[in-house]
Motif scaffolding. Structure first.
Motif, PDB file in Angstrom:
ATOM      1  N   PHE A  29       0.936  -1.165   0.120  1.00  0.00           N
ATOM      2  CA  PHE A  29      -0.176  -0.062  -0.165  1.00  0.00           C
ATOM      3  C   PHE A  29       1.019   1.316  -0.052  1.00  0.00           C
ATOM      4  O   PHE A  29       0.984   2.078  -0.906  1.00  0.00           O
ATOM      5  N   LYS A  30       1.868   1.610   0.918  1.00  0.00           N
ATOM      6  CA  LYS A  30       2.569   2.781   1.136  1.00  0.00           C
ATOM      7  C   LYS A  30       3.619   2.509   2.089  1.00  0.00           C
ATOM      8  O   LYS A  30       3.329   2.152   3.176  1.00  0.00           O
ATOM      9  N   ASP A  31       4.841   2.696   1.612  1.00  0.00           N
ATOM     10  CA  ASP A  31       6.073   2.682   2.484  1.00  0.00           C
ATOM     11  C   ASP A  31       6.146   3.826   3.013  1.00  0.00           C
ATOM     12  O   ASP A  31       6.724   4.946   2.263  1.00  0.00           O
ATOM     13  N   ASP A  32       6.390   4.031   4.284  1.00  0.00           N
ATOM     14  CA  ASP A  32       6.641   5.247   5.097  1.00  0.00           C
ATOM     15  C   ASP A  32       7.952   5.254   5.463  1.00  0.00           C
ATOM     16  O   ASP A  32       8.664   6.364   5.387  1.00  0.00           O
ATOM     17  N   THR A 448       1.043  -5.974  -6.550  1.00  0.00           N
ATOM     18  CA  THR A 448       2.077  -5.056  -6.803  1.00  0.00           C
ATOM     19  C   THR A 448       1.770  -3.858  -6.040  1.00  0.00           C
ATOM     20  O   THR A 448       0.811  -3.564  -5.523  1.00  0.00           O
ATOM     21  N   PRO A 449       2.742  -2.995  -6.109  1.00  0.00           N
ATOM     22  CA  PRO A 449       2.847  -1.743  -5.086  1.00  0.00           C
ATOM     23  C   PRO A 449       1.585  -0.708  -5.720  1.00  0.00           C
ATOM     24  O   PRO A 449       1.274  -0.676  -7.064  1.00  0.00           O
ATOM     25  N   MET A 450       0.967  -0.148  -4.791  1.00  0.00           N
ATOM     26  CA  MET A 450      -0.084   0.711  -5.371  1.00  0.00           C
ATOM     27  C   MET A 450       0.470   2.034  -5.856  1.00  0.00           C
ATOM     28  O   MET A 450       1.788   2.488  -5.547  1.00  0.00           O
ATOM     29  N   TRP A 469       9.562  -4.220  -2.727  1.00  0.00           N
ATOM     30  CA  TRP A 469       9.636  -5.598  -2.620  1.00  0.00           C
ATOM     31  C   TRP A 469       8.884  -6.304  -3.668  1.00  0.00           C
ATOM     32  O   TRP A 469       9.440  -7.425  -4.080  1.00  0.00           O
ATOM     33  N   TYR A 470       8.246  -5.849  -4.463  1.00  0.00           N
ATOM     34  CA  TYR A 470       7.445  -6.221  -5.588  1.00  0.00           C
ATOM     35  C   TYR A 470       7.642  -5.182  -6.829  1.00  0.00           C
ATOM     36  O   TYR A 470       7.537  -4.117  -6.497  1.00  0.00           O
ATOM     37  N   ARG A 471       7.914  -5.760  -8.106  1.00  0.00           N
ATOM     38  CA  ARG A 471       8.038  -4.872  -8.935  1.00  0.00           C
ATOM     39  C   ARG A 471       6.764  -4.007  -9.349  1.00  0.00           C
ATOM     40  O   ARG A 471       5.660  -4.555  -9.244  1.00  0.00           O
TER      41      ARG A 471
END
Length: 589
Positions: A29-32, A448-450, A469-471
């Motif tokens: 979702f979101k990497d802070d 996959t990332p948001m 961590w995911y393309r």
């Protein structure tokens, strides 16, 4: 903030009028903190976006400690998975969601746990350990002096459901990965530990409900009979009918409700795979059942795959089937059934709906995403919107290499089986069909990332140089990101906001109204009416699931009244009785 348990069972259920639930897959979702991995603080920082959709609640996938063999559905401890944050972060998230006027739901995964969980470590330590029967252990089946598993069931992720334990010389049961041993719900001590550690603990800290993973797998068929051989080329046979709806399931669910849920204003959404009978579903979710509040059904989600040895192998489907399954599920919203309907098109276990049910071709992406939004948000009951669905995210491109870019354990195991069998059978077509099925239906597409903006890696991480961590899918650079759609009145994002608002403004029609399918055999268009229970209003929904223009007629219920076009995915009024490619319209009378 802690919920005060009520003295009586009857509580003012916050969900009963129909809720829009937004699902979050935390890792993506979101990497802070800038490590390339989503976290709880990332969710906290994006609550404004979620609130802007008009949703009522968020559901967060497992964020507990886990080896992540099955991406968090193999729980080793009730503490928080360290890359996600701390218990303090988790409590702050609960309180922040409430401060935004929303409810928060967690994932409840108690059919199985991780083989690294303390309970299982004790269980496998010896045959005399007090926790030995907290799991299912069986001696081998000897045939001509050769050791075999107790039966021929294929696990959901490939191979046998039984794993040999060398130390104690027995097999243990796992419906999913071998690292996910099934808990023994027959043992009352196990059940009480689950209620205390996994349910009441979080409800006491303010959680408002649970999506309950594989809820109809708790009760097993204890004779463990062999499944019918439908794939003679392999020793492991599909056993879905034996995995679900065992003889004590209703008893277990009623006990769980009574002892763990009933003292809280708690919403329970249970997964019910392999349950095609309306009567059986109602036996779990009607108010008379006193078990679950509603269900996640799989019939629609499985329409384009499953049904054979390889769960990701695609299969052809017709819109008439899609419509029939929708009509079946909408029966749960009819007042006489005393139940609650829930509809979804995407979640962490399903690939992107635009690619699967409409068209992800560049010229059709926008209209297709709005078409599916119209379908979803005009159906009765509650609905789930999955992260990225609100901006029309699509599947990964077909040039992604399955061996290196796809990370999901189900994809990896299934692809390995298909490659092996294609080689053994000298059948290149099997390999290509398997590849096409994975490209269409693998869970990877939803994980996959948001896509937040047009910056590097779609703005997923606070550190633009961190490797996610995911393309990240390249579609973020093609307008499929929140930033690009935020101020565009014609965007998918703002269409979702508009529809959620209309859904609530016309609650008697779109949340509580009666569903009636029209022209069920048509495989190009889906037409249905929604009628208020008191008959005061009628809505007509027209959906074109094809790339060609399609004619339609207003039903007599609308022609007999003065009707108006409430919304069109083309954003313009039209007197035409012809739908453009992937167009949706809603009329009101």
């Amino acid at each position: 903030m802690v919920n005060a348990p009520a003295e009586q069972k009857k509580l003012p259920s916050w969900w009963s009028g129909g809720s829009v639930v937004y699902q979050i897959y935390p890792a993506s979702f979101k990497d802070d903190d800038g490590d390339g991995y989503g976290d709880l603080r990332g969710i906290i920082n994006k609550l404004g976006h979620i609130k802007s959709l008009g949703v009522d609640a968020i559901w967060i996938c497992p964020h507990y400690k886990s080896p992540r063999v099955d991406e968090g559905y193999d729980i080793s401890d009730t503490d928080i998975h360290e890359p996600f944050g701390t218990r303090e972060d988790c409590q702050e998230l609960i309180d922040a969601v409430h401060a935004h006027g929303m409810k928060i739901m967690f994932d409840l995964v108690v059919n199985h746990c991780s083989d690294q969980h303390a309970w299982f470590k004790e269980s496998r330590s010896s045959k005399t350990n007090p926790k030995r029967d907290w799991f299912y252990w069986k001696p081998p089946r000897m045939i001509d002096g050769v050791r075999h598993p107790p039966n021929n069931w294929r696990s959901c992720f490939g191979g046998s459901v039984w794993e040999w334990d060398e130390h104690t010389q027995e097999y243990y049961l796992h419906y999913f990965c071998s690292e996910q041993p099934d808990l023994n719900w027959e043992n009352p001590e196990t059940r009480q530990a689950i209620y205390n550690d996994a349910i009441r603990y979080w409800l006491d800290r303010g959680v408002d409900g649970f999506r309950i993973d594989t809820v109809n797998m708790y009760s097993k068929y204890l004779d463990f009979p062999d499944a019918k051989v439908v794939a003679p080329e392999t020793p492991w046979q599909p056993a879905g009918d034996f995995f679900s709806n065992g003889p004590r399931l209703q008893e277990f669910l009623r006990e769980m409700r009574k002892e763990a849920f009933s003292k809280y204003d708690c919403f329970t959404i249970g997964e019910l795979p392999n349950t095609p009978s309306l009567e059986k579903i109602l036996s779990y979710i009607s108010t008379d059942a006193e078990a679950l509040d509603c269900t996640i059904l799989f019939d629609l989600a499985d329409l384009d795959h499953r049904g054979g040895q390889y769960p990701l192998m695609g299969r052809n489907w017709a819109l008439s089937q899609f419509k029939a399954l929708t009509a079946f599920a909408q029966q749960l919203a009819e007042p006489e059934h005393k139940a609650h309907a829930l509809t979804y098109l995407e979640n962490h276990d399903q690939a992107r709906s635009v690619t699967r049910y409409a068209s992800d071709a560049p010229e059709h992406r926008l209209t297709s995403s709005k078409l599916l939004a119209t379908y979803l948000l005009t159906l009765s009951g509650s609905v789930i919107i999955y992260e990225g669905q609100e901006i029309g995210m699509i599947n990964a491109p077909k040039d992604w290499d399955i061996d290196t870019e796809y990370l999901d354990v189900n994809t990896i195991n299934t692809w390995r089986e298909i490659k092996h069998d294609a080689k053994v059978q000298n059948d290149p077509s099997l390999l290509e069909r398997g590849r096409a099925g994975i490209q269409l239906t693998a869970r990877d597409h939803a994980r996959t990332p948001m896509q937040w903006d047009g910056s590097k890696n779609a703005g997923f991480s606070s550190n633009p140089d961190a490797k996610p961590w995911y393309r990240v899918m390249e579609s973020y650079a093609e307008g499929l990101n929140v930033g690009a759609q935020e101020d565009d009145p014609n965007s998918t994002l703002n269409f979702y906001r508009q529809l959620v608002s209309l859904r609530k403004a016309h609650k008697d029609l779109f949340i509580l109204g009666r569903f009636q399918l029209l022209d069920p055999g048509n495989d190009q268009t889906m037409l249905f009416t929604k009628t208020a229970l008191d008959g005061s209003q009628v809505a007509f929904v027209a959906l074109n699931f094809s790339a060609e223009k399609q004619p339609f007629e207003l039903p007599i219920e609308l022609t007999a009244r003065q009707s108006q076009l409430l919304i069109s995915t083309l954003g313009k009024s039209s007197e035409s009785r012809e739908l453009d490619a992937y167009e949706a319209r809603v009329y009101l009378a």
